[in-house]
Design an enzyme around this catalytic site. Structure first.
Site, PDB file in Angstrom:
ATOM      1  CG  ASP A  28     -50.232 -44.561  36.196  1.00 10.16           C
ATOM      2  OD1 ASP A  28     -50.008 -43.468  36.035  1.00 10.16           O
ATOM      3  OD2 ASP A  28     -50.613 -45.304  34.858  1.00 10.16           O
ATOM      4  CG  HIS A 122     -48.443 -45.230  28.300  1.00  8.63           C
ATOM      5  ND1 HIS A 122     -49.299 -44.098  29.121  1.00  8.63           N
ATOM      6  CD2 HIS A 122     -49.147 -45.041  27.266  1.00  8.63           C
ATOM      7  CE1 HIS A 122     -50.271 -43.548  28.567  1.00  8.63           C
ATOM      8  NE2 HIS A 122     -50.300 -44.041  27.248  1.00  8.63           N
ATOM      9  CG  ASP A 293     -46.765 -42.207  36.568  1.00  6.25           C
ATOM     10  OD1 ASP A 293     -47.553 -41.841  37.502  1.00  6.25           O
ATOM     11  OD2 ASP A 293     -47.368 -42.486  35.173  1.00  6.25           O
ATOM     12  CG  ASN A 294     -48.019 -38.569  36.535  1.00  8.21           C
ATOM     13  OD1 ASN A 294     -48.094 -39.620  35.559  1.00  8.21           O
ATOM     14  ND2 ASN A 294     -49.440 -38.674  37.313  1.00  8.21           N
ATOM     15  CE  LYS A 314     -52.000 -38.107  34.291  1.00  9.87           C
ATOM     16  NZ  LYS A 314     -52.558 -39.534  34.266  1.00  9.87           N
TER      17      LYS A 314
HETATM   18 MG    MG Z   1     -49.486 -41.436  35.436  1.00 10.29          MG
END
Ligand code: MG
Length: 469
Positions: A28, A122, A293-294, A314
């Site tokens: 993450d 999420h 994820d980013n 991000k």
């Molecule tokens: Mg993230």
């Protein structure tokens, strides 16, 4: 060699030989530059580096600009606006992933796989939206981000705050995040953070320094329990998303502060997973992918990561926001020590795993992802273009911000009216997106603009709904 591998995989799929296991390690907010083999100068990741030496490393692999949409893309094989999941779900939200979506887990479950998610979900935290209702046999983890809790630095000050809250405020002050703006309004204050085991809350506001170790133990347990049948493990670490909590064995050990400590702990965790697969004789039966994820959350200063040579981070559609590390390892099936700069994305994993598991893709909907198995064998990308969307609220149209085809990336004007190219970058010559070459290559810009317009129109015709209570 490559042709032979392609044939081997085709034979594997065609003759109903054992289906491979799949492990996705999904971190993450880990940036493109936050892995040793991606050039990190100060974070040691020997296990990830070895994984790359034994597999394929991507240098143009895309996630989405932030947490929720990225997980939506991974689970549905579709761009987030396609499935109306363009925002982050907060605690208690009345929306989430739609029950008609066929997630990666559901698809594999249909092929006889045992499935587990360990970590962050999420895509909605009401029971209807939990992973156990969307294809996962087992769940252990947090339903959303680890900062959505009562110790968020933007929680309004209260008298006699706990040492935990004081520490959070001090850290925010140090990283520069404290001055970001107003406190959260009462309606958005965070409740206690639940740790789930399946659909049961087993702890509130858990000690986050134990989380990576706990997740790793659960992951190893699941692998061992399913050694004799095909399994899908989705290990979605909450780290290195703020607030950063390394385990006691890792705290203060890196040269990059808490951020480096938690990434080095994740690297240790990857090593544990790979050792377990080897010990159980599952090495050659298991495809493992590591990705994020980013991009890095740069507003958090030293508690945010690094996008290396890429621009920004991000929540943006600059390369640093969406291009992430990605390493795939499967001894005997995926060639060792290769690097590819072909365009691929986490939304490609659903169609790719479908091919390897012998599943057929649903015919009643658009799946944006492509089968990238040939890319892993050295072929060109199946993506004629990749589209960059940023966030939007429920019911709003997600803005298409940029489009990439081959080496070219066009940033689009999206503030009403017909889309007009704003800037063109040659990512091969200029991966940092510093030099706008629009004036020199107007025909390239026109072509990309046309692709963007066509995609926007197709998407409007084929949007699937958000799940609502
Ligand atoms: Mg993230």
């Amino acid at each position: 060699m490559r042709a032979a591998l392609l044939l081997a995989a085709a034979a594997l799929a065609a003759h109903g030989q054992p289906k491979p296991n799949f492990v996705i390690v999904f971190t993450d907010d880990q940036g493109y530059g936050d892995v040793g083999c991606y050039g990190s100068p100060d974070i040691r990741t020997p296990n990830l580096d070895r994984m790359a030496a034994e597999g394929v490393r991507f240098t143009s692999f895309y996630a989405q600009p932030f947490c929720g949409p990225s997980r939506a893309a991974l689970m549905t094989g579709s761009y987030p606006p396609r499935v109306s999941l363009m925002f982050n779900h907060g605690p208690g939200s009345k929306t989430g992933i739609h029950p008609n979506e066929i997630t990666l887990a559901e698809m594999l479950k249909g092929q006889g796989y045992r499935t587990m998610i360990v970590g962050k979900w999420h895509l909605g935290d009401r029971p209807e939206f939990l992973p156990t209702r969307h294809g996962f046999d087992q769940y252990f983890g947090l339903p959303y981000s680890n900062d959505m809790w009562p110790y968020h630095p933007l929680m309004p000050p209260k008298p006699n705050e706990s040492p935990r809250m004081k520490a959070a405020r001090e850290r925010a002050e140090l990283t520069g995040y404290a001055g970001q703006g107003a406190y959260l309004p009462p309606s958005r204050e965070y409740p206690d953070l639940p740790l789930y085991s399946n659909e049961e809350v087993v702890e509130l506001n858990p000690d986050l320094s134990k989380l990576t170790g706990l997740y790793t133990a659960k992951a190893l347990e699941f692998i061992a329990a399913n050694r004799d049948r095909p399994f899908f493990l989705y290990l979605a670490h909450n780290m290195p998303h703020v607030p950063l909590f390394p385990g006691p064995k890792f705290k203060g050990k890196s040269r990059r502060g808490l951020y480096g400590d938690v990434v080095e702990e994740i690297d240790w965790s990857v090593g544990q997973v790979l050792s377990k697969l080897k010990d159980l004789g599952l090495d050659e039966k298991t495809l493992v992918i590591f990705t994020s994820d980013n991009g890095p959350w740069l507003q958090y200063g030293i508690d945010g990561g690094s996008a290396g040579p890429l621009r920004d981070g991000k929540a943006t559609h600059w390369e640093g926001g969406m291009r992430v590390p990605a390493i795939v390892r499967w001894p005997g099936q995926v060639p060792a020590g290769q690097t590819t700069s072909e365009i691929a994305a986490n939304l490609d994993l659903l169609p790719t795993f479908a091919r390897l598991a012998g599943a057929t893709l649903p015919a009643d909907r658009v799946i944006d992802g492509k089968d990238i198995w040939p890319v892993l064998q050295g072929a060109k990308s199946p993506h004629e273009a990749f589209y960059y969307f940023t966030g939007a609220r429920a019911g709003e149209e997600a803005p298409l911000r940029a489009v990439r085809s081959g080496q070219w990336k066009l940033h689009l004007r999206t503030d009403g009216g017909p889309a007009r190219g704003l800037a063109l970058y040659d990512l091969q010559a200029d991966p940092g997106e510093k030099f706008d070459v629009l004036a020199r290559y107007p025909e390239v810009a026109r072509k990309l603009e046309g692709m963007a317009q066509a995609f926007r129109e197709e998407l409007r015709r084929n949007v699937r709904p958000l799940g609502r209570l």
